[in-house]
Structure formats: C-alpha cells, structure tokens
Design an enzyme around this catalytic site. Structure first.
Site, PDB file in Angstrom:
ATOM      1  N   LYS A  79       0.864  -1.191   0.000  1.00  0.00           N
ATOM      2  CA  LYS A  79       0.000   0.000   0.000  1.00  0.00           C
ATOM      3  C   LYS A  79       0.896   1.235   0.000  1.00  0.00           C
ATOM      4  CE  LYS A  79      -3.960   2.020   2.527  1.00  0.00           C
ATOM      5  NZ  LYS A  79      -4.836   1.931   3.710  1.00  0.00           N
ATOM      6  N   SER A 160      -9.874   2.446   2.752  1.00  0.00           N
ATOM      7  CA  SER A 160      -8.912   3.077   1.874  1.00  0.00           C
ATOM      8  C   SER A 160      -7.988   2.112   1.148  1.00  0.00           C
ATOM      9  CB  SER A 160      -8.049   4.031   2.692  1.00  0.00           C
ATOM     10  OG  SER A 160      -7.266   3.327   3.631  1.00  0.00           O
ATOM     11  N   SER A 184     -10.408   0.311   7.073  1.00  0.00           N
ATOM     12  CA  SER A 184      -9.743   0.392   5.767  1.00  0.00           C
ATOM     13  C   SER A 184      -9.103  -0.894   5.270  1.00  0.00           C
ATOM     14  CB  SER A 184      -8.673   1.496   5.787  1.00  0.00           C
ATOM     15  OG  SER A 184      -9.278   2.749   5.596  1.00  0.00           O
TER      16      SER A 184
END
Lengths: 494, 498
Positions: A79, A160, A184
């Site tokens: 990420k 997210s 998330s």
C-alpha cells in the site's frame, strides 16, 4: 505449468521451498498480471525489478541450502502509505507526489527480511481517507467484481486499501499490505471477496507509515485466505522501539495454532449491530455465519454493545482531529509539493501549497479536525468523543466476559458503484459503521468472505477478538472460511 | 529592602511579575530523537528524520530528559507527578516542521514547588523571599529562521528543532526587577547544581518570558503583557523596568493595557508589541496520540532523589554552621556550583597538608579564595574555571602561610607567580628566596639599624607617641625585604623599644 498466480502465500512459500517452481517464475507471473491490469488502476507505481531481485535472492538462498523466510519467494503489493526506500511514497496525494523516502518502514522492512518481494505501490484513498478509493489523486481503483445483472457498472473496491483489495482479488498479487484506521482493511476485503485482518493496536509498528490518525492506524495483511493472512501477519508484527505505541510482546506462532475447531468457544452476536432496514442479503449472510460457527462447535450467545451508535460520530471527531495535526507537516517547506506564488510570503505559500496539494476529502477532514479542537469546542467534541471511546472499550470488555469472539457483518452492503456516494459523505461514512467500534477499542478484527449476494457480489463477515487474541480471531475466521467454501473466482474482464 | 514602587502622576504603583524560564536540558540527544544537541554546529547538521518531520516518523521520549526534569523538580521541593502526558500545540511556522510543538499542557511532569531567594547579594543576612513555582513541563524547542542569507528568501536551520526544554513557570510572586533578577540567578544556580541545564544564557540554553502587570497597591492584578525570549538577567530587569513604566504611562494617560506578546530590544532597553491577543494562535492543544503517558515508578523516583547533589541552600547553611564561615562568604562560595566544588577541593587538600580538620582551615581557605585568588585571576582576565592554579596547588600555598614559611604579603607575590608560571608555591619560594625570616638574631640586627637611623622617632615613641609603632614595623619589614615574620618583628620591636 499451472498458473502460478492462482496460488496464495502458503502455496508459493511451500512450492518455492520444495523446488516445485522458482521464486523468479512466481515473480514473473505476477509482474505480467500487474502489467496487464492497467484498467483496474490498482498500482500507482509498479516495481517489477524489485520483485525479481527479491525472487533471485530467495532462489540463490535456496540453492545454497539456506533457510528461507516466512515469506520466502512471495511477491506482494505494498500500500502506498508505507515508506519504501528509493520508491515514490505518495499516500495517493498530490502533495507527496514524487516524494521518494530515504528510509524504509518497519513493516515493509520486516516483510523484505522475511523473503517477500515488492510488485509495486498500491493505490489507496488519499492519506487513507475514504471508503471507495475515489479520493486518490491517481484516480479511482476499479473493483474486479461485477454485478450479475449485466449492467457492467464499475464498482468501488472499498477503501482506503482499495488498491490492495482489488489487486489481491484480481490475482495481481497473492497478498498485500493494508492499513486500517476505521475499517480500511476490512471493508475493502469484504467488497472484493478476500480476507484481511487488522491486528490489535500496537502489534505492527507504525514507523514509516504515513500517519492518518495515530491512535487508530494499524497495519495488517490482506490475502486470499485466513492461512495466508496468518503467515503474513507473523512477518509484519513485532515490537519496534521506534514506535512508542508498539506492543512489547512476542509474536506467537499463529500459523501453528490455526484450528477451525470451535468447541468450547462462545461466539457473541451483538444485538445493536442488527439495525433497522438492514440489507436482507447481509442479514442472511450473518445468519449463515452464526450457523456455520455453531456447526463448528461454538456456543452462540447474544451480547450487548450499548454504545455502538455513538461509535461512528466519535470516530469522525477523533480521527479528523488527529489527522488535522498529523497533516500539518505537509507545508511545502522541506519536501513534497511547494506552490510559491510570485511575491508570496510564508502564509501564502502554506495556503497555496495545501490548497493545491490536498484533495477535497482530505481538506474536509482537516477542517472538521481543526474545528473540533478549537478553543471553546474542544470539550464539547474532542473530550466527549474520548469519553465515548472509553465507554465503547468498556462495552467490549463486558461483552468478552460472556464470549470469546464476536461475529458481525463487515459492512452494511456489498460493493457500491463508483460515483454512487461521492457527493454524500455521510452515507459514505456509514459504510464503516460496523468496523469503527473495534478500531476505537484497538481490538483485532478480521473480514472473511461469506459468499455472494443476489447480485453476485461478495459479502464479508467480521470477527472481533479480545486484545492480543489474534489467534482466536484467526481460528474463528478459519472455521467460517471452511464452512463458506468461497472460491473467490471471478470473471476476468480487464 | 524597601518596596519597589513606580511614582506615577496618580500615586504609587506596584509591579507584579511572573517568569516562564525555558531551560535547555543538558543531554546529548534531543527530546524525541537521537540527533545531537551541540551548540554552534553548522546549520542543519543535527537533524534527524524525526526532527525534520518526514512522513511516518514517530517521536520516542528520551528518558534522560524525563530524569533531569524530575531531578529539577525535586531540587525545588516540587510535587512530582507520577502520571504526566505530552500534548501537541498546533501552529504553522517554517521553524516548526511537524506543524506542532510537543509540550505538556494538561498534565505537566512537575507540579507546585518553591525557590527561596536572597533579595540583596551584598546583604546575605538580609531578607529572603519565597517565590512559588507553579509547574515545570518538558517540551521541544523550535528551529531557527535566518533572514540574512538571501535578499528575498529566508533560510531554516533545524539544529535546535526538537531540543529538550524545561519550561519553569513561576507564580506571579515577584514585585521588583531586583526580585526577578535574584530569582533567575537562583534558579540558574540550582539548575547548574543539579546538572539539568548548563545555564548558559548567551548560547540560549536559558531564556525567560517575562510577564508584567501593574496595579495600585492592594488592588487586583492588572492586565499583563508577556515579553518573549529575554536572554540575560540584566535584560530581564530592564524589561520589567521599562514595561512597568510604560504600562503606568499608558494607564495614567487614560489608555488601557492590552494583553499582548512583546519583544525586548537590547539595544534600546525597551519593549515593543509583537502580536496582540486578537492575533493570538488557537493552539488546539490535544494529547499527542503518538506517545503514551509518562508513568514514573517509585524506583525511578528514588534513583532520581539519590542522584541529587547537596543544593546551594543546604550547602550555604552547612558552610555557616559547620565550617564557621560568615554568611557573606558562604553565600559567595555557594552561588555557583563550580566555586563550591573548587572550594571543597581546596579545603580538603588544605586540611590534609596542614594536618588539621577542615573546620580549622575553612576560614583561612575561604578568605584567601575570595579576597586573594578571585582578584588575582581577575587581574589576568581569567576566572576560576580556567584557573592555572589548581586547588591542590593553592593548598600548597596556604600551607606555606600556615606554617609561617611566608607572610601574607609575600604570598600575594607567590600567587601571581604561580598564575604566571604554573609552578608550585614551594618551588617559587625556594627559587626566589622568599622564605620568611624568623631568625631573631637577623631581625634584631636589622631593628638595631632601623632604630639607629631614626633616633628622633624613637625618642618621640618613648615620649608616648604609640602610633609610631607601625612606622617601625614598616621600616623593619622594608629592611628585611618583606621576608621577616611579622609576628617575630612585632615581638622584638616591643622588647627593643620598651
């Protein structure tokens, strides 16, 4: 040879160790999938060479007869919130576009040390703020799943960690890192039919992860199944003296402890999560989950979490408050974007840089956070929210007197269409209603795929455990997984 | 000490003063990073990733800073809070990379304490006053902007950024510039005894925010102004004097004092407005979520307490009662930790060399140190810290005086030569032939010469003019080139004149 990209973490690790295939072959296969999946927009930066270099190192180690790490030969997606030395770390923002750190986050370093390689930096909601990956400066990610109604609507991969969820679901990587502040990891995992766990707050070091809300941020793995998540979490977790909030506890051998046998375990079903007007498919999958765990030997008990309804409002005070302060460092002075209009002074530079560098959602949260911390409002908002947070922790503590693990839906619905909630922040925030309480209490929580809804989209079930009891969460997750028999197969359209 | 009053057109005004002293904690590393803290390094060479607030960097508290703050609190008999916490003070400025300063607003590490000050140095037996300390908290320093490096741009030096400070907040207990000066001096002395701050005001290791208001005696507090970053005792006193007079002028000409932040200009000795309350920042303090609360256990507190040295008040008291020193000498010797340390070494060596108890040689050593050594060092432009004469060397000199080898006046010359050459007193006395003459025969011979040469004065003396005795002593000493034992000279003169 079979398609190596159909393999998960454990299968790749074992296959490489046994010499069934080489780590380089694995890396090449995933690199090819990444390169061919531009339409999904899951990666901000692809790093095929990094994946190959790590794979070569693993193969060389094996040739010399050396032991391979927990993640030996497994290429993963990172990420783009984790600082990676020499590779752009943008938090999907314009203000950090082009920022290339000279340091490596603790968690990513631990993964490389365990033998993993990096396929690239994954897209996300800007500064991890969002539930659909639509707030990224680098464009939204598209969910590889489609509804079965022939509409072909492009769906949100959740957020997210939307790049992570889409990439794992689409077989662009066997696993990816995520971070979870208020859902998330879990919500995008649920939206894409994969598995993701947010461990107890403090299990994974936050050092080198671009901060959103420090008291809530926690890294975790996202992968295809419970065992893969378990292996990767072991590699990611551990005390770090560079993070004052890091837990000074040994990392258990969770993989060795995996067991789907729920005999003697009590599973709590929180009454407050069964809300009016709940999606019928979500309600049904929850009932399925209850039945599956019962079949696995668990005792089912109803529990109360009376302050649940205050969790989301409290979260949307605490998280923005911390964010408004954490994001103050992006000021155009030392790194990242600087917008210095002709003849501008310091204040003008701040205003221009931050106006250009932050997206609308990030600005909204900075404004909310600044407001709730302001003189005269602090006690009414921030102090109250902290009290709520304490009450929510007490709710869980009381509930865990009656049960060992809690089962609930991960989200109120399956994946929604891109653009569907963009102009309605409140309905977007409501997506995290089931995820946020565990975040506020710092508890380990996991989403496991439970099947498909009537539109053919995956639904996730959430397991919430006692602090430090990742094992209990993983084991209940394994029981669900085995009963659900979810294949994760989807039709490739990109 | 008489009360300090400002004579205004409408009568007398009283000044009310509170000080916030920022003291840099003496450590090798910053409060939350491992970067060095050395003064005067090249710009931006002592900056870690944390100090520069790079993305994802986290603060980790430096335990030594906590320890020094606790020890400082103990030294002023303050309440030590076993639970304290760091808060963020949010504001934007180019010298503040994080966009917030990590400080302690809600739960400081040290609670109320007190410092006793002597109001007049020259009169140590005069009145003392207890100044309350409200709290001590630990916080980060900011960096520094440099405006003189480029015609249109400012440069930033982050070397000081993140350096650990103690903010020591007094109660509004002071009523005159002199009291404030005495408070700063005493606080500085305590910090240096404890070793928690080097107290170097020129290098910015210690600076004060000066809060001043005025009122008619007996009335409630007036509105105060805060003058920031005043960096010497003299400037603190000037700030108060100027600010108090300015406030009286404003009020008496019908104006009102605005609560504001002001700056002191050392060139003019005046203050000017920096920003008013309306422009004041809303700092949006909240607990720093990157840091856990600081919780101190009894063992830690115990080890802090055990590590404290004898502090100036206790030392002064001991010097007076156990060593029999005058209040003045005790005050002078204990004001600076280095002086006290030097004196105690001197005392130790002097007692050993003379085979006496410390209390028997303390007066001699104290008097000599204060009236001889300070002056001699001053004359060559140096001080005790850089003294070419060591306490052991000085004890050698005192031993020569004590056993009558040299006289006090010869000792002055010997000391000067010691400072100049670094040689020992014994070597100098030997080499220069300065040994005092105690041989009565040699002295008697000289006295006979002196009396013979001054028959008229001898007659006058014998006629009752006793005062001439000193003249004969002087003449004899002169004839002996100062090397005669004055006691022997006195005795012989009395005998021969009598």
């Amino acid at each position: 040879m079979a398609d190596l990209t159909e393999l998960g973490v454990a299968a790749i690790r074992d296959g490489v160790a046994n010499g069934d295939f080489s780590a380089v072959e694995v890396a090449e296969a995933f690199n090819a999938n990444v390169a061919a999946a531009g339409e999904l927009n899951a990666f901000i930066v692809a790093t095929p060479d990094a994946a190959l270099d790590a794979a070569k190192a693993t193969d060389a180690k094996r040739a010399k007869g050396e032991a391979l790490g927990k993640m030996g030969g497994v290429p993963i997606g990172m990420k783009d919130l984790f600082a990676t030395r020499g590779v752009q770390t943008s938090a999907a923002s314009h203000i950090l576009e082009g920022f290339t750190p000279e340091y490596e986050s603790t968690v990513s370093q631990k993964l490389w040390d365990a033998g993993a390689g990096m396929l690239g930096k994954l897209n996300l909601d800007q500064f991890a703020m969002g539930s659909s990956n639509e707030t990224s400066h680098f464009g939204n990610v598209v969910n590889p799943w489609k509804r079965n109604d022939g509409s072909d609507a492009a769906l949100a991969p959740g957020g997210s960690s939307g790049g992570s969820s889409a990439a794992v679901a689409a077989r662009l990587c066997p696993a990816a890192t995520g971070t979870d502040t208020g859902g998330s990891i879990r919500q995008p995992a649920a939206f894409t039919g994969i598995t993701g766990i947010k461990p107890t707050y403090g299990r994974c070091s936050r050092w080198g992860i671009v901060a959103f809300a420090s008291s809530l941020d926690q890294a975790g793995p996202m992968a295809r199944d419970v065992r893969d998540c378990t292996i990767m979490l072991e590699a990611m977790a551990g005390f770090d003296a560079k993070d004052s909030t890091s837990l000074e506890l040994p990392v258990p051998d969770w993989e060795a402890g995996l067991s789907a046998d729920m005999k003697g375990k009590r599973v709590g079903i929180p009454r407050e999560y069964r809300m009016d007007g709940m999606d019928a498919d979500v309600a049904k999958s929850w009932d399925d989950g209850i039945a599956w765990l019962k079949d696995a030997g668990a005792e089912i008990v109803e529990i109360n979490l009376p302050h649940t309804k205050y969790a989301l409002p409290a979260y949307y005070i605490i998280a923005p408050a911390e964010a408004s302060s954490n994001l103050a460092r992006y000021d155009g002075v030392r790194y990242g974007l600087r917008d210095l209009p002709e003849g501008a002074g310091l204040q003008d530079m701040y205003a221009a840089t931050r106006a250009a560098g932050f997206g609308a959602e990030v600005k909204r949260r900075i404004l909310i956070g600044t407001y709730v911390l302001s003189a005269g409002f602090y006690d009414a908002y921030y102090t109250q929210a902290q009290k709520v947070r304490t009450l929510i922790s007490h709710d869980f503590k009381n509930a865990f007197n009656e049960c060992d693990v809690i089962l609930a839906p991960t989200c109120p619905s399956a994946a929604f269409a891109l653009g569907e909630k963009t102009n309605d922040p409140l309905s977007m925030y409501l997506n995290d209603v089931f995820a946020v309480p565990a975040s506020l209490a710092g508890l380990p929580a996991m989403s496991v795929p439970a099947g498909l809804n009537r539109e053919g989209l995956p639904l996730g079930l959430q397991l919430i455990g006692k602090a430090f009891d990742e094992q209990g969460v993983l084991n209940a997750g394994l029981a669900l997984e085995q009963a659900a028999g979810f294949s994760g197969k989807l039709e490739k359209w990109w | 000490m008489s009360e300090y009053r400002i004579q205004g057109a409408t009568g007398e005004w009283e000044v009310v003063i509170g000080l916030e002293v920022h003291a840099q904690i003496k450590t090798n590393a910053k409060l939350f990073s491992g970067a060095a803290t050395e003064f005067g390094a090249e710009p931006n060479t002592q900056v870690s990733l944390i100090d520069a607030a790079m993305p994802g960097m986290l603060p980790v508290p430096n335990e030594e800073c906590i320890r020094q703050a606790v020890r400082t609190g103990m030294a002023i008999n303050a309440q030590i809070n076993k639970y304290s916490r760091f808060d963020r003070k949010n504001y934007f400025y180019a010298d503040l990379p994080q966009g917030y300063q990590i400080s302690q607003l809600y739960h400081p590490i040290v609670g109320p304490g007190a410092i006793e000050v002597i109001l007049d140095d020259k009169d140590p037996e005069g009145s003392t006053k207890t100044i309350g300390v409200e709290r001590i908290h630990v916080e980060q320093d900011a960096g520094k902007l440099m405006h003189d490096q480029h015609p249109t741009m400012s440069y930033v030096d982050l070397n000081r950024c993140g350096v650990a400070l103690m903010e020591i907040v007094s109660d509004p207990d002071m009523r005159s510039p002199a009291e404030a000066g005495a408070y700063v001096r005493k606080l500085r002395s305590i910090l240096r005894y404890v070793g928690s701050c080097d107290g170097n005001m020129e290098e910015g290791s210690m600076r004060a925010d000066v809060n001043v208001s005025v009122r008619k005696p007996g009335e409630p507090f007036g509105t105060r102004t805060e003058t920031k970053n005043v960096n010497s005792v003299r400037f603190v006193m000037q700030t108060i004097e100027h600010e108090a007079n300015r406030q009286v002028d404003v009020i008496e000409s019908g104006g009102a004092i605005v609560q504001e932040t002001r700056l002191f200009d050392p060139n003019t000795g005046t203050t000017r407005s920096m920003r008013s309350k309306e422009d004041a920042h809303d700092y949006r303090y909240f607990p720093d979520p990157d840091l856990l609360p600081v919780e101190l256990d009894d063992g830690f507190l115990e080890s802090c307490r055990n590590s404290l040295p004898e502090l100036p008040d206790a030392k002064r008291h001991r010097y007076e009662t156990n060593l029999g020193l005058s209040a003045y000498n005790a005050g002078v010797l204990t004001a600076e930790v280095e002086t006290a340390r030097w004196f105690e070494h001197l005392l130790n060596h002097t007692a050993a060399k003379q085979g006496k108890k410390e209390s028997e040689v303390a007066k001699q050593a104290a008097n000599w140190l204060i009236s001889e050594l300070f002056g001699a060092l001053n004359k060559v432009g140096t001080d005790l810290a850089a003294s070419p004469v060591s306490p052991e060397g000085a004890a050698g000199l005192l031993a020569l005086i004590g056993n009558g080898t040299i006289s006090g006046s010869i000792a002055k010359q010997v000391l000067e030569m010691m400072i100049e050459t670094g040689d020992s007193a014994a070597d100098i006395v030997e080499r220069e032939g300065l040994k005092q003459e105690s041989d009565t025969g040699a002295i008697e011979a000289k006295i006979a010469e002196v009396l013979a040469a001054n028959e008229d004065k001898v007659a006058e003396y014998r006629g009752g003019k006793d005062k001439l005795f000193g003249f004969f002593v002087g003449q004899t000493m002169k004839a002996m080139q100062g090397k005669a034992n004055p006691q022997v000279v006195n005795e012989l003169l009395k005998k021969l004149l009598g």
